[in-house]
Design an enzyme around this catalytic site. Structure first.
Site, PDB file in Angstrom:
ATOM      1  N   HIS A   1      19.030   0.278  15.943  1.00  0.00           N
ATOM      2  CA  HIS A   1      18.339   0.611  14.689  1.00  0.00           C
ATOM      3  C   HIS A   1      16.875   0.861  15.048  1.00  0.00           C
ATOM      4  CE1 HIS A   1      18.419  -0.105  10.070  1.00  0.00           C
ATOM      5  NE2 HIS A   1      17.425   0.720  10.396  1.00  0.00           N
ATOM      6  N   LEU A   2      16.535   2.135  15.228  1.00  0.00           N
ATOM      7  CA  LEU A   2      15.214   2.442  15.792  1.00  0.00           C
ATOM      8  C   LEU A   2      14.074   2.006  14.886  1.00  0.00           C
ATOM      9  CD1 LEU A   2      14.054   5.318  14.426  1.00  0.00           C
ATOM     10  CD2 LEU A   2      15.700   6.288  16.008  1.00  0.00           C
ATOM     11  N   HIS A   3      12.972   1.651  15.507  1.00  0.00           N
ATOM     12  CA  HIS A   3      11.832   1.113  14.758  1.00  0.00           C
ATOM     13  C   HIS A   3      10.538   1.312  15.534  1.00  0.00           C
ATOM     14  CE1 HIS A   3      13.766  -2.030  17.192  1.00  0.00           C
ATOM     15  NE2 HIS A   3      12.562  -2.531  17.400  1.00  0.00           N
ATOM     16  N   TRP A   4       9.525   1.741  14.804  1.00  0.00           N
ATOM     17  CA  TRP A   4       8.176   1.842  15.367  1.00  0.00           C
ATOM     18  C   TRP A   4       7.485   0.501  15.207  1.00  0.00           C
ATOM     19  CZ3 TRP A   4       5.842   5.984  17.730  1.00  0.00           C
ATOM     20  CH2 TRP A   4       6.480   7.229  17.605  1.00  0.00           C
TER      21      TRP A   4
END
Ligand SMILES: [Zn+2]
Length: 180
Positions: free
Chosen positions: A135-138
């Site tokens: 779950h991509l996240h900056w």
């Protein structure tokens, strides 16, 4: 009551080499070592900004979550609501909303915390260091001059001047009225 001198006491089995201090509140840090079945970000998305979690913004398919294990005060995560691990799997609307939200989140941190700088970054994939690669996240991490001391370097421990609840309170009003 007579004391049995031959009885083996717990101290014989577990020698007291050091003082033992019980800190049940540390359990939550130990608990994170056990992988959860459920994605924490999907869980935060479900709770939403009105929930009991750390999600502070959720609109237009994107959201902001306060990092539960911050590297510094005000450490935010900006991410899609959808459970997507690759940047190229985002649709145009999600990608654009994410870019907008990243910029707006920087502006809010700037006005609330007045940091001297910020680290913005994404660890894309497990080998790149992503803790939750699916779950991509900056990451947005506010920085102040001299905020790195030897503790985080040698012990991965850092003292934060603010609790997560206080961070939430300080940021909530701005994110509540934010429009992309
Ligand atoms: Zn997820």
């Amino acid at each position: 009551m007579t004391e049995n001198k031959n009885k083996i006491s717990i101290e014989d089995i577990w020698p007291q080499e050091r003082d033992y201090i019980s800190r049940p509140e540390r359990l939550k840090y130990i608990r994170k070592l056990i992988p959860s079945e459920e994605c924490v970000f999907c869980n935060e998305a479900r709770l939403g900004p009105e929930g009991k979690g750390l999600c502070i913004y959720r609109k237009h398919g994107v959201m902001v979550v306060i990092n539960k294990y911050p590297y510094n005060t005000g450490h935010l995560l900006v991410l899609p609501v959808r459970h997507v691990g690759n940047l190229w799997d985002l649709n145009e609307q999600e990608y654009n909303a994410l870019s907008q939200l990243l910029r707006k989140s920087v502006e809010i941190l700037e006005s609330v915390y007045q940091p001297h700088g910020m680290n913005l970054g994404m660890n894309h994939g497990k080998v790149a260091g992503a803790g939750i690669p699916d779950h991509l996240h900056w990451h947005i991490i506010p920085r102040w001059s001299g905020d790195t001391n030897f503790f985080p370097l040698i012990a991965e421990t850092k003292v934060h001047p603010e609790t997560l609840e206080q961070s939430y309170e300080r940021l909530h009003a701005d994110f509540n009225k934010l429009e992309l």
